[in-house]
Design an enzyme around this catalytic site. Structure first.
Site, PDB file in Angstrom:
ATOM      1  N   PRO A 157     -14.055  -6.865  41.794  1.00 34.21           N
ATOM      2  CG  PRO A 157     -13.318  -6.698  39.581  1.00 34.21           C
ATOM      3  CD  PRO A 157     -12.849  -6.613  41.007  1.00 34.21           C
ATOM      4  CB  CYS A 158     -14.321 -11.746  41.629  1.00 32.98           C
ATOM      5  SG  CYS A 158     -12.878 -11.718  40.563  1.00 32.98           S
ATOM      6  CG  HIS A 159     -17.328 -13.345  44.045  1.00 36.20           C
ATOM      7  ND1 HIS A 159     -15.997 -13.658  44.042  1.00 36.20           N
ATOM      8  CD2 HIS A 159     -17.926 -14.234  43.222  1.00 36.20           C
ATOM      9  CE1 HIS A 159     -15.781 -14.714  43.260  1.00 36.20           C
ATOM     10  NE2 HIS A 159     -16.927 -15.076  42.753  1.00 36.20           N
ATOM     11  N   GLY A 160     -17.709  -8.575  44.519  1.00 36.67           N
ATOM     12  CA  GLY A 160     -18.105  -7.335  45.183  1.00 36.67           C
ATOM     13  C   GLY A 160     -17.528  -7.085  46.566  1.00 36.67           C
ATOM     14  CG  HIS A 202     -14.675 -14.316  48.207  1.00 35.05           C
ATOM     15  ND1 HIS A 202     -15.364 -14.238  47.029  1.00 35.05           N
ATOM     16  CD2 HIS A 202     -15.284 -15.271  48.949  1.00 35.05           C
ATOM     17  CE1 HIS A 202     -16.367 -15.116  47.067  1.00 35.05           C
ATOM     18  NE2 HIS A 202     -16.341 -15.738  48.220  1.00 35.05           N
TER      19      HIS A 202
END
Ligand code: FES
Length: 194
Positions: free
Chosen positions: A157-160, A139
């Protein structure tokens, strides 16, 4: 310090357990070392030593039992090396290609258009338990966490974004499977990356 010494050390400090990944910087004694690369014949064309040191690395994976993983630094990027359990391999194998968000293997060692089967993502026949990938979320480039997420693979964890045990994107905004660099086993226990 060897991998197992590090584990013992971190466990005695109440730190990560065996299953958690370890981060070893290039050049750390024992675990990762720069490969001795033959000098080119034409001396003027010789890259400087620091370039060579980053060009490829050899990693001793003998301490990685099934279920354990290691993160090494190569050309400034994290590279995940995981010795998958039989269960993790079976789970990845059971996923139909049609269910994958990105059906392309993204493996620099294979054909460009190869399908993202578990075998095509792994170190190959007889070494299906091993997977080696650039640890950069497709991403926006965060470093995903290992042994995490809904599929027990990696979780960013940044945007799942959620990756399975073959590093294939299964949920979240990442468009592609984690990329696999050029690498090869130079012996049963040593992987050369680059
Ligand atoms: S960078 Fe990994 S989900 Fe956005």
């Amino acid at each position: 310090m060897t991998v197992s010494e590090q584990e013992t050390h971190s466990e005695s400090l109440g730190g990560p357990t065996r299953r958690d990944f370890l981060y070893l910087a290039t050049g750390m004694a024992g675990a990762v070392g720069a490969v001795a690369v033959a000098w080119p014949f034409i001396d003027q064309m010789r890259p400087d030593a620091s370039t060579l040191a980053l060009a490829s690395i050899e990693v001793d994976v003998s301490a990685l039992q099934p279920g354990m993983s290691l993160t090494v630094k190569w050309r400034g990027k994290p590279v995940f090396i995981r010795n998958r359990t039989d269960k993790e391999v079976e789970e990845a194998k059971a996923v139909p290609i049609a269910e994958l968000k990105d059906p392309v293997a993204r493996n620099a060692n294979g054909e460009e258009a190869a399908q993202a089967t578990d075998l095509a993502r792994s170190a190959g026949q007889g070494k299906e338990n091993w997977i080696v990938m650039i640890g950069s979320c497709t991403h926006l480039g965060c470093v995903p966490l290992g042994q995490a997420g809904e599929y027990g693979g990696w979780f960013c964890p940044c945007h799942g974004s959620v990756y399975d045990t073959a590093g294939r994107i299964r949920k979240g905004p990442a468009p592609e499977n984690l990329h696999i660099p050029n690498y090869a086993f130079t012996s049963d226990t040593v992987i050369k990356i680059g």
